[in-house]
Every structure is written in C-alpha cells, then in structure tokens.
Design a protein around this motif. Structure first.
Motif, short mmCIF file in Angstrom:
data_model
loop_
_atom_site.label_atom_id
_atom_site.label_comp_id
_atom_site.label_asym_id
_atom_site.label_seq_id
_atom_site.Cartn_x
_atom_site.Cartn_y
_atom_site.Cartn_z
N ASN A 61 0.62 -1.65 -0.05
CA ASN A 61 -0.12 0.07 0.19
C ASN A 61 0.94 0.99 0.01
OD1 ASN A 61 -2.83 -0.26 -0.17
ND2 ASN A 61 -2.12 -1.59 1.46
N VAL A 62 1.84 1.18 0.68
CA VAL A 62 3.15 2.28 0.64
C VAL A 62 3.19 2.81 -0.53
CG1 VAL A 62 4.99 2.78 1.18
CG2 VAL A 62 3.09 2.74 2.67
N LEU A 63 4.14 1.78 -1.26
CA LEU A 63 4.36 1.58 -2.64
C LEU A 63 3.73 2.24 -3.68
CD1 LEU A 63 7.07 -1.89 -2.10
CD2 LEU A 63 7.08 0.67 -2.06
N LEU A 64 2.32 1.39 -3.70
CA LEU A 64 0.84 1.56 -4.95
C LEU A 64 1.04 2.89 -5.37
CD1 LEU A 64 -1.55 0.01 -6.62
CD2 LEU A 64 -2.57 1.27 -4.72
N LEU A 65 1.19 4.04 -4.55
CA LEU A 65 1.33 5.50 -5.36
C LEU A 65 2.47 6.05 -4.32
CD1 LEU A 65 -2.21 6.68 -3.95
CD2 LEU A 65 -1.24 5.71 -6.43
N LEU A 66 3.71 5.74 -4.11
CA LEU A 66 4.63 6.34 -4.14
C LEU A 66 5.17 7.02 -5.66
CD1 LEU A 66 7.66 5.58 -1.92
CD2 LEU A 66 8.08 6.13 -3.95
N PRO A 67 4.82 5.76 -6.57
CA PRO A 67 5.29 6.63 -7.93
C PRO A 67 4.45 8.40 -8.10
CG PRO A 67 5.55 4.34 -8.41
CD PRO A 67 5.36 4.47 -6.63
N LEU A 68 3.77 7.88 -8.02
CA LEU A 68 2.58 9.02 -7.81
C LEU A 68 3.90 10.26 -7.48
CD1 LEU A 68 0.06 10.74 -8.74
CD2 LEU A 68 -0.86 10.16 -6.48
N GLY A 69 4.05 10.77 -5.88
CA GLY A 69 4.74 11.79 -5.57
C GLY A 69 5.89 11.97 -6.27
N LEU A 70 6.81 10.57 -6.57
CA LEU A 70 7.95 10.75 -7.54
C LEU A 70 7.75 11.22 -8.71
CD1 LEU A 70 10.91 10.51 -6.43
CD2 LEU A 70 11.14 8.04 -7.48
N LEU A 71 7.02 10.51 -9.56
CA LEU A 71 7.21 10.25 -10.83
C LEU A 71 6.35 11.37 -11.60
CD1 LEU A 71 7.78 7.14 -12.13
CD2 LEU A 71 9.16 8.96 -12.09
N GLY A 72 4.90 11.69 -10.42
CA GLY A 72 3.37 13.04 -11.41
C GLY A 72 3.89 14.72 -10.67
N PRO A 73 4.66 14.68 -10.29
CA PRO A 73 5.19 16.50 -10.42
C PRO A 73 6.79 16.35 -11.51
CG PRO A 73 5.28 15.96 -8.05
CD PRO A 73 5.30 14.16 -8.82
N ILE A 74 6.92 15.76 -11.97
CA ILE A 74 8.33 15.80 -12.91
C ILE A 74 7.16 15.40 -14.41
CG2 ILE A 74 9.53 14.85 -14.41
CD1 ILE A 74 11.32 13.82 -11.46
N ALA A 75 6.58 14.50 -14.65
CA ALA A 75 5.51 14.46 -15.84
C ALA A 75 4.31 15.16 -15.53
CB ALA A 75 4.42 13.14 -15.47
N LEU A 76 3.87 15.68 -14.42
CA LEU A 76 2.35 17.47 -14.42
C LEU A 76 2.88 18.13 -13.64
CD1 LEU A 76 -0.24 14.74 -14.07
CD2 LEU A 76 -0.13 16.12 -16.24
N PRO A 77 3.57 18.94 -13.92
CA PRO A 77 4.43 20.39 -12.75
C PRO A 77 2.92 20.90 -12.38
CG PRO A 77 5.17 20.63 -15.58
CD PRO A 77 3.93 18.83 -15.76
N ALA A 78 2.00 20.78 -12.33
CA ALA A 78 0.39 21.12 -11.73
C ALA A 78 0.32 20.39 -10.65
CB ALA A 78 -0.82 20.89 -12.21
N LEU A 79 1.57 19.54 -10.32
CA LEU A 79 1.86 17.88 -9.13
C LEU A 79 2.77 18.74 -8.51
CD1 LEU A 79 0.43 14.51 -10.41
CD2 LEU A 79 -0.75 16.51 -8.84
N ASP A 80 2.90 19.92 -8.36
CA ASP A 80 4.55 20.27 -7.71
C ASP A 80 4.01 20.94 -6.80
OD1 ASP A 80 7.02 20.11 -7.83
OD2 ASP A 80 7.59 21.68 -8.54
N ARG A 81 2.79 20.28 -6.04
CA ARG A 81 3.13 20.57 -4.43
C ARG A 81 1.97 19.80 -4.18
NH1 ARG A 81 5.35 25.10 -6.45
NH2 ARG A 81 4.49 26.80 -6.78
N TRP A 82 2.74 19.87 -2.26
CA TRP A 82 2.60 18.15 -1.43
C TRP A 82 0.69 18.27 -1.36
CZ3 TRP A 82 -0.07 18.15 2.14
CH2 TRP A 82 -0.59 19.09 3.29
N TRP A 83 0.12 19.12 -1.42
CA TRP A 83 -1.19 18.91 -1.13
C TRP A 83 -1.65 18.63 -2.70
CZ3 TRP A 83 -4.43 22.12 -3.84
CH2 TRP A 83 -4.10 23.81 -4.24
#
Length: 137
Positions: A61-83
């Motif tokens: 469950n930890v690893l399932l969405l870890l890449p969302l936080g790691l790769l998401g802001p790179i792929a989608l600059p709109a995700l470049d905020r923790w919230w």
C-alpha cells in the motif's frame, strides 16, 4: 524527462490497478472485512509485524502510490505541490477502495487510503530531497 516520467507513472499505476482490482484468493485468516474506522487495520499490522501477509499488505500500500509523488510532479508540473499530490492520491486511492467493494474477496479499508496517501507523500519528499541535492551540486 517529462514524457519518460509520465510513461513510467502510467505503467506503474495501471499495474497497481491490475493488482488491486482483481479478485483475491486469500488464505484462511487473511480476509479483512471492510473498514471505515481509521487506524484499525494499521493496529492489526502493528500487532502482527512478524506476519508476511500483513507486512506485504502494508508495504504494498505504501509503494502503490509512491511513484505518484516521485514522478507525478515531473510528468505534470501542476502536481508540484505536496497538497496537490496528496489530493490526487486521496481521490485515486478512494476510487480503488470503492471499486473493491464490488470485487470478490476484496475489501474497502480507510487505512489503505491513509497508507496510499502516505506513500505518495513519501515519494514527493524523496523528489524534493533529490532536487535539493541536485541544486546543491
């Protein structure tokens, strides 16, 4: 880099969906009922740290969405905020849990949502740390 991060993220999330939305075939004692009480299942994990089943479930469950936080802001600059990462993780995870209500031998658990969002935020923290080290060199 953005395209590669996006591709890796999509592949990871699709793989996660395939794993979490297929019927499970649990062994006796591995079935968890639906849970809407925060930290109830996490207490079970804590009390069964020697159990491979519970540890696999927790870290999965930890690893399932870890890449969302790691790769998401790179792929989608709109995700470049923790919230924003946390919000997308919350929506994605809650959707999975709601769908699991209809999947045989699966259960919906608020603790899975909590751990999934935590995993996404850990990924975001890793990315922020990597960015600090990159700019420092």
């Amino acid at each position: 880099m953005r395209v590669l991060a996006g591709l890796l993220l999509v592949l990871w999330l699709l793989g996660g969906l395939a794993l979490t939305l297929q019927p499970a075939h649990p062994l006796p004692g591995q079935v968890v009922d639906d849970n809407l009480i925060p930290f109830r299942t996490l207490a079970i994990y804590w009390n069964n740290l020697g159990s491979e089943f519970w540890l696999r479930n927790l870290f999965g469950n930890v690893l399932l969405l870890l890449p969302l936080g790691l790769l998401g802001p790179i792929a989608l600059p709109a995700l470049d905020r923790w919230w924003r990462v946390a919000l997308v993780a919350l929506l994605f995870s809650a959707t999975i849990e709601l769908i699991q209500l209809a999947v045989p031998d699966r259960s919906a658990d608020i603790d899975d949502v909590i751990v999934n969002v935590t995993g996404a935020l850990v990924g975001y923290a890793l990315l922020a740390t990597l960015r600090v080290f990159r700019t420092a060199t």
